[in-house]
Design an enzyme around this catalytic site. Structure first.
Site, PDB file in Angstrom:
ATOM      1  N   GLU A 162       0.849  -1.188   0.000  1.00  0.00           N
ATOM      2  CA  GLU A 162       0.000   0.000   0.000  1.00  0.00           C
ATOM      3  C   GLU A 162       0.887   1.241   0.000  1.00  0.00           C
ATOM      4  OE1 GLU A 162      -3.501   1.736   2.967  1.00  0.00           O
ATOM      5  OE2 GLU A 162      -1.719   0.771   3.805  1.00  0.00           O
TER       6      GLU A 162
ATOM      7  N   LYS B  37      -9.783   0.375  -2.170  1.00  0.00           N
ATOM      8  CA  LYS B  37     -10.009   0.039  -0.761  1.00  0.00           C
ATOM      9  C   LYS B  37     -11.426   0.429  -0.350  1.00  0.00           C
ATOM     10  CE  LYS B  37      -7.615   0.638   3.694  1.00  0.00           C
ATOM     11  NZ  LYS B  37      -6.479   1.324   4.341  1.00  0.00           N
TER      12      LYS B  37
ATOM     13  N   CYS C  34      -4.380  -3.263   4.118  1.00  0.00           N
ATOM     14  CA  CYS C  34      -4.055  -2.746   5.451  1.00  0.00           C
ATOM     15  C   CYS C  34      -5.222  -2.911   6.430  1.00  0.00           C
ATOM     16  CB  CYS C  34      -3.610  -1.286   5.335  1.00  0.00           C
ATOM     17  SG  CYS C  34      -2.786  -0.653   6.821  1.00  0.00           S
TER      18      CYS C  34
END
Length: 530
Positions: A273, A332, A388
């Site tokens: 990321e 995301k 994440c």
């Protein structure tokens, strides 16, 4: 009065110890067995409380003792206020657990009902407010323990419930251990001791059902690149070009090793990321450099990039980038409040200058899967992505698996959390997810720890922190479905519905008893109940 005071102080001390024991069960420590002991102590404290509000208070203290040392990384670069506020908010749910446990602990079979209250409040904390904060679920402290294989059976919620149930049954067992033991009590003690042993042993037995690390439909070679960053902190991306160049440089080093025959040729390369905080779809230099890196390594690269939208909001994306340029991407979907975006920004701006430093990210859509063509040829590979923060949420990989994910990856940027335990806590979540869905999993982190995790939750390889590195492994692709994947959120929903029903029955029962005692008081003048 003095005796009562000392008893209250004893409960307070025990509640704090309970929270600290649960904290000590989490990574980077491997003391997973402390979690049920902590739950047992907290259960005994709450049972000894005279009122519901006492149960809440002791639970709150235990929650603070748990979350304050668990989450200091949230305040490393923004000061103590966010850390203290988040810890207090999470502790409120442990306080609610204490209140509900005190409510149901007089019911027959109370160890089961108290464990259900943990499941209910853990679900609540993982859902509300702002989408919830699942960090600190009991399951995420069990990556090295006997309970981990239970994730294969019912996911993280079942692991948490099993840990909590072990603790509550252990509390019941301790209550039965008195100097004078009758034959009937001996039977109860033996039964409770057996249950305490059986729950974790079931996890050990289930380990034989987990897929072998190398079993699968076919295999591909995957590389994870850890480029590292020029400096840690919120301003790490002020040198965005250097961050991108670090990942390109480490990928080119791997390409040279492949050409020299000292490293295997990867089929897919995974970057972390934020490996390109320069939008490569808008910046031609970044576009050309990433394309050149893909050509050098002769494989598609999953690039973690920040994309700027037309309305100036941003999207945290993972793009499949091959020799011809960008392809599919995962935007995301579960973004971090107070980090990637700030709810009520105008309100919080009055309290901290950091309000203007929170991101303007918007959530994406889709099923969490990207497809990449392996460099060695063959069919496209379906890769499930949880970027994440997403890995903490059950639904992230559930969506990916329903869309056919054969391999999982967690690209993550830990540079904003310094040299903290956060990266090890997140790696433990990834290990739980690997077992839960029966898939090999690759963690690619900017500053570490990057890791290769097999489907049985074992870390095959991992990097050290703060150094450029590359990991390579041949990993199996799987299409088999675990029981946890097949049933999805059903176990947690059923446990929560049962918990709510039991709490309602206990509340009605308590109200009825209070009414009856008030009636007796009117007749006899004895205020015994209050």
């Amino acid at each position: 009065m003095l005796g009562v005071t000392w008893r209250v102080w004893g409960r307070i001390g025990a509640a704090v110890v309970a929270g600290l024991l649960v904290f000590a069960s989490f990574p980077p420590r491997t003391c997973w067995y402390l979690a049920p002991i902590g739950i047992a102590i907290l259960t005994l404290v709450v049972r000894d409380a005279t009122r519901l509000r006492g149960g809440f208070g002791y639970g709150l203290l235990a929650g603070l003792a748990f979350f304050l040392p668990l989450l200091p990384w949230t305040g490393i670069y923004v000061g103590p206020v966010p850390w203290l506020a988040l810890s207090a908010a999470c502790a409120l749910y442990v306080g609610l657990f204490g209140l509900l446990s005190r409510l149901v602990c007089d019911l027959p079979g109370w160890p089961v009902w108290v464990a259900l209250m943990w499941t209910l409040t853990e679900w609540g904390r993982s859902s509300f407010p702002f989408g919830g904060f699942p960090w600190g679920r009991l399951a995420f402290g069990q990556a090295d323990g006997w309970y981990l294989p239970l994730a294969w059976l019912g996911g993280a919620p079942v692991v948490s419930f099993a840990v909590a149930l072990t603790g509550t049954v252990l509390a019941a067992l301790l209550l039965r251990l008195r100097p004078r033991v009758t034959a009937r009590r001996a039977v109860v003690i033996i039964t409770l001791a057996t249950v305490v042993a059986i729950i974790p042993i079931t996890g050990v037995i289930l380990r034989t059902a987990l897929p072998a690390p190398d079993d699968g439909d076919r295999s591909i070679t995957v590389a994870a690149i850890q480029g590292s960053v020029p400096r840690l902190g919120l301003d790490f991306n002020a040198q965005r070009r250097a961050v991108l160049d670090n990942h390109i440089r480490r990928t080119e080093e791997l390409a040279r090793a492949v050409a020299a025959g000292t490293a295997a040729a990867p089929d897919v390369v995974i970057w972390p990321e934020n490996s390109s905080d320069i939008d490569p779809l808008r910046n031609s230099d970044a576009y050309d450099e990433i394309t050149a890196a893909s050509r050098d390594i002769r494989a598609p690269i999953l690039v973690g990039a920040v994309l700027v939208n037309d309305d100036r909001t941003t999207t945290n994306s993972v793009i499949v980038w091959d020799t011809d340029g960008p392809g599919e991407r995962h935007d995301k979907k579960i973004i971090q409040p107070f980090g990637e975006y700030l709810p009520y920004r105008g309100f919080f701006r009055h309290f901290s200058d950091y309000a203007d430093r929170a991101g303007y990210f918007v959530p994406g859509h889709g099923d969490g899967v990207v497809h990449a063509r392996p460099a060695s040829g063959g069919p496209m590979v379906a890769i499930g992505v949880a970027t994440c923060y997403e890995v903490a949420f059950d639904r992230a990989f559930e969506d990916s698996l329903r869309a056919g994910a054969q391999l999982l990856t967690v690209p993550t940027n830990n540079a904003t959390f310094g040299d903290s335990d956060m990266t090890y806590q997140q790696l433990a979540m990834s290990r739980v997810r690997a077992v839960e869905h029966g898939r090999a999993l690759v963690v690619a982190a900017t500053t570490g720890v990057s890791a290769i995790v097999t489907a049985d939750g074992v870390v095959r390889q991992q990097t050290t922190k703060f150094v450029p590195a590359a990991l390579e492994a041949t990993l199996p692709l799987r299409s088999d479905t675990t029981p946890a994947t097949a049933i999805g959120p059903l176990p947690e929903r059923m446990l929560c519905i049962l918990a709510a029903a039991v709490a309602l029955v206990a509340a009605i029962r308590r109200r009825t008893m209070r009414s009856a005692h008030r009636t007796d008081e009117d007749v006899t003048g004895d205020p015994a109940f209050d």
